[in-house]
Design an enzyme around this catalytic site. Structure first.
Site, short mmCIF file in Angstrom:
data_model
loop_
_atom_site.label_atom_id
_atom_site.label_comp_id
_atom_site.label_asym_id
_atom_site.label_seq_id
_atom_site.Cartn_x
_atom_site.Cartn_y
_atom_site.Cartn_z
N PHE A 1 20.46 -72.56 -11.93
CA PHE A 1 21.38 -73.10 -11.40
C PHE A 1 21.49 -73.44 -9.93
CE2 PHE A 1 25.66 -71.81 -9.30
CZ PHE A 1 25.97 -72.95 -9.13
N ILE A 2 21.31 -72.11 -9.17
CA ILE A 2 20.99 -72.09 -7.78
C ILE A 2 19.46 -72.75 -7.46
CG2 ILE A 2 21.13 -71.05 -5.46
CD1 ILE A 2 22.89 -69.08 -6.62
N GLY B 1 17.38 -70.20 -16.87
CA GLY B 1 17.13 -71.70 -16.22
C GLY B 1 16.88 -72.70 -17.22
N LEU C 1 14.51 -65.92 -6.04
CA LEU C 1 15.93 -66.11 -6.81
C LEU C 1 15.79 -65.53 -8.13
CD1 LEU C 1 16.26 -68.16 -4.48
CD2 LEU C 1 17.54 -69.55 -5.98
N TYR D 1 22.86 -53.18 -12.77
CA TYR D 1 22.53 -54.56 -12.36
C TYR D 1 22.83 -54.52 -10.72
CZ TYR D 1 22.92 -59.35 -10.66
OH TYR D 1 22.72 -60.51 -9.88
N LYS E 1 19.59 -54.18 -7.92
CA LYS E 1 19.55 -55.31 -6.73
C LYS E 1 19.55 -54.40 -5.49
CE LYS E 1 19.52 -59.19 -6.93
NZ LYS E 1 18.19 -60.04 -7.23
#
Length: 325
Positions: A12-13, A37, A77, A150, A154
């Site tokens: 998306f991004i 994706g 990403l 998650y 990160k």
């Protein structure tokens, strides 16, 4: 003109970022295994001479070193995202995020290639010190609650990026994204906005998880990629952790009401307990709003696109069949 590598470039991004860079005259290589994706996201770019798509994961790409070496900078990403994915596949989430980031950083270390890492507002966890500033303490729940895996992965990604800068001189920039939304985002993995819009267009109940009083700050993807493309060129951003988001808060119930108004839907709002939506003992975050003073000082940019405008674009894209899932 620069040559950029985007991991997760068909996401998306990533697809919006590819468009932005190509429009500026740059060359883009998008690396993506299409696990979250989609080829549909980049179909309109495949005939562009300055765009190259490599279908592979970061961890399985034998040419990762070559791709990084040929890039002037890397936007990293690629990650496992979405609450549903995190709960269903915690081992894969942790491994993909940490091992994938380390693989990119090790490849970048060979030539000290700049890497911009996209992290998440999830790292702030249960902190009640809103708006969140980059140097605030990070407050996670217990390891028995899978949803925190998650955020923890990160956080390790961020530590890795900053460690490669300090120890090996790899110029890294860490960005924390706050609820980025826009066309091409799928609701399949738990993202609330595309899920609400799709439910409204199908005249289905809008399912609000929890009591709906939890608030979020939603940022248009075009505002986010504007920041990303500026930060990759700013030397003062290297070694920094930077929030990217909108300071306007809205509760999830108010969001549902806004979606109903934009779509003209007569759907009802249905409240679903967390235990039914996710898992027993699921813990949510009451507020998630950023302090964006750092990114504004670095780039001179503030968010330009309001929520209603973004919701309308999402509505139009769904009606046109541009988003699957």
């Amino acid at each position: 003109m620069a040559n950029y590598l985007i991991t997760g470039g068909a996401g998306f991004i990533g697809s919006h970022l590819s468009e932005k860079l190509l429009a500026a005259g740059h060359t883009v290589t998008a690396l993506d295994d299409l696990s979250s994706g989609s080829r549909l996201n980049i179909a309109h770019l495949l005939d562009e001479s300055r765009f190259r798509f490599v279908e592979s994961s970061v961890l399985q790409c034998a040419a990762l070193g070559e791709l990084v070496a040929s890039a002037d900078a890397v936007f990293h990403l690629a990650a496992t995202v979405g609450v549903f994915n995190i709960i269903r596949s915690p081992v894969e989430t942790i491994g993909n995020n940490i091992d994938g980031t380390q693989a990119v950083l090790r490849a970048a270390a060979a030539n000290k290639t700049k890497v911009l890492l996209t992290s998440t507002s999830e790292v702030y966890g249960k902190s009640e010190h809103a708006p969140f500033a980059e140097d605030d303490d990070l407050v996670l729940g217990p390891t028995s609650k899978g949803r925190w895996s998650y955020a923890a992965s990160k956080i390790i990604d961020e530590f890795l990026a900053l460690a490669f800068w300090r120890e090996f001189g790899v110029p890294t920039v860490v960005t924390r994204l706050f609820n980025t939304i826009g066309p091409r985002q799928t609701g399949e993995y738990g993202m609330v906005v595309p899920r609400f819009v799709k439910q409204a267009l199908r005249s289905q109940p809008l399912q609000v998880f929890g009591n709906g009083q939890q608030s979020r700050s939603f940022t248009d993807v075009n505002d986010v990629v504007e920041w990303l493309t500026r930060l990759i060129t700013i030397d003062a951003a290297v070694g920094q952790v930077i929030n990217l988001g909108n300071i306007v808060e809205i509760s999830i119930t108010e969001l549902a009401q806004r979606v109903l108004a934009i779509t003209g839907s007569r759907s009802e709002i249905e409240y679903v307990p967390y235990t039914q939506a996710y898992e027993h003992g699921f813990e949510d975050i009451a507020r998630r709003v950023p302090d964006i003073s750092k990114v504004v000082a670095l780039t001179g940019c503030r968010p330009q696109i309001g929520l209603d405008e973004t919701l309308e674009r999402i509505r139009q894209s769904l009606l046109a069949g541009q988003v699957a899932g």
